[in-house]
Design a protein around this motif. Structure first.
Motif: not given
Length: 296
Positions: A12-16, A21-29
């Protein structure tokens, strides 16, 4: 569904590479049908794994099918419709502006204005393969370095997705993405340090890296804050200083070893950088060593 839970927990937090980046959500539907017309304050990118439907962006309707990706931008009204249901994976994110470089902030501003927001991709495309790899790896939380692997894959995926939609990133393809700039910079720096006795022209090094001279120049300025030529000259001077301190090579040999075209030019550049001529620098260092040794 375990993949979604794991990603939301760890990625949810990607720093490079100058970006955060702040990731609010990942989804699989597995089956996504209709939803209401709505908007976000962040970006969302969806990948259709199977099924058919449509995506409405403001007043424009796009057809969706297997291997379609679509890009929802901040504050833009959009809607997904499907009678049979779409198998979707998706990610919602935004750049943390205060923790990211100026270059990244410009890229995300450009992303907000993207005109091509629905694309068809090959199953073997980088973005598609990264997404599938991420889903597979997220189920292997017993592996060593699991969190590191997951965040690195997640970051690479988001950059690859942006690369697929943002015009300036698409133009240079793999050569100019923010993700690759730091790795290119490292390779360039290593090549320069290993070949200081050569001419190291910008165009030659760029050709060695399979990129344009303009792009290589831009990497040095954006990542290090100095020009390519300044970096090369600094490396030559620092190597010369090391050789003066640690070897008995002549001034002429050191000038040649560090890529200076003449002893006169070497002396002028070295003196300007370190405020002492090469000979004086060597004698001062020798005197300092002897004094220190005697004091001990």
């Amino acid at each position: 569904m375990s993949s979604k839970l794991t990603l939301n927990q760890y990625a949810n937090r990607l720093v490079q590479y100058g970006s955060a980046f702040h990731v609010h959500y990942w989804g699989v539907m597995p089956k996504h049908y209709d939803n209401l017309l709505h908007k976000h304050s962040f970006f969302e990118i969806c990948y259709v794994l199977d099924g058919k439907g449509s995506y409405i962006d403001e007043t424009t309707t796009y057809e969706l099918e297997k291997n379609t990706m679509f890009f929802s931008r901040p504050e833009v009204l959009h809607q997904i419709k499907s009678e049979e249901g779409l198998a979707l994976v998706y990610v919602a994110f935004e750049l943390i502006n205060s923790e990211s470089s100026e270059e990244w902030n410009k890229i995300m501003k450009e992303a907000e204005q993207c005109s091509e927001i629905v694309i068809n991709v090959e199953e073997e495309s980088t973005a598609a393969l990264l997404w599938k790899s991420l889903l597979i790896e997220s189920k292997k939380n017993e592996k060593a370095f699991f969190e590191e692997m997951l965040t690195n894959l997640s970051y690479s995926l988001i950059v690859s997705l942006l690369q697929a939609f943002v015009p300036s990133l698409k133009k240079d393809n793999h050569n100019s993405s923010p993700e690759t700039s730091p790795s290119l910079l490292n390779v360039a720096k290593l090549h320069i340090k290993d070949n200081l006795s050569g001419s190291l022209k910008l165009t030659d090094v760029a050709r060695h890296l399979h990129i344009s001279g303009r792009h290589l120049s831009r990497i040095f300025v954006s990542e290090l804050g100095i020009s390519y030529s300044e970096f090369v000259q600094n490396e030559r001077v620092q190597r010369a200083a090391t050789l003066l301190k640690t070897t008995d090579l002549s001034i002429k040999d050191i000038a040649e070893e560090t890529g200076f075209t003449s002893v006169h030019y070497f002396t002028r550049v070295f003196t300007s950088a370190l405020r002492h001529s090469p000979g004086r620098f060597r004698s001062l260092y020798t005197d300092l060593k002897e004094t220190t040794y005697k004091d001990e």
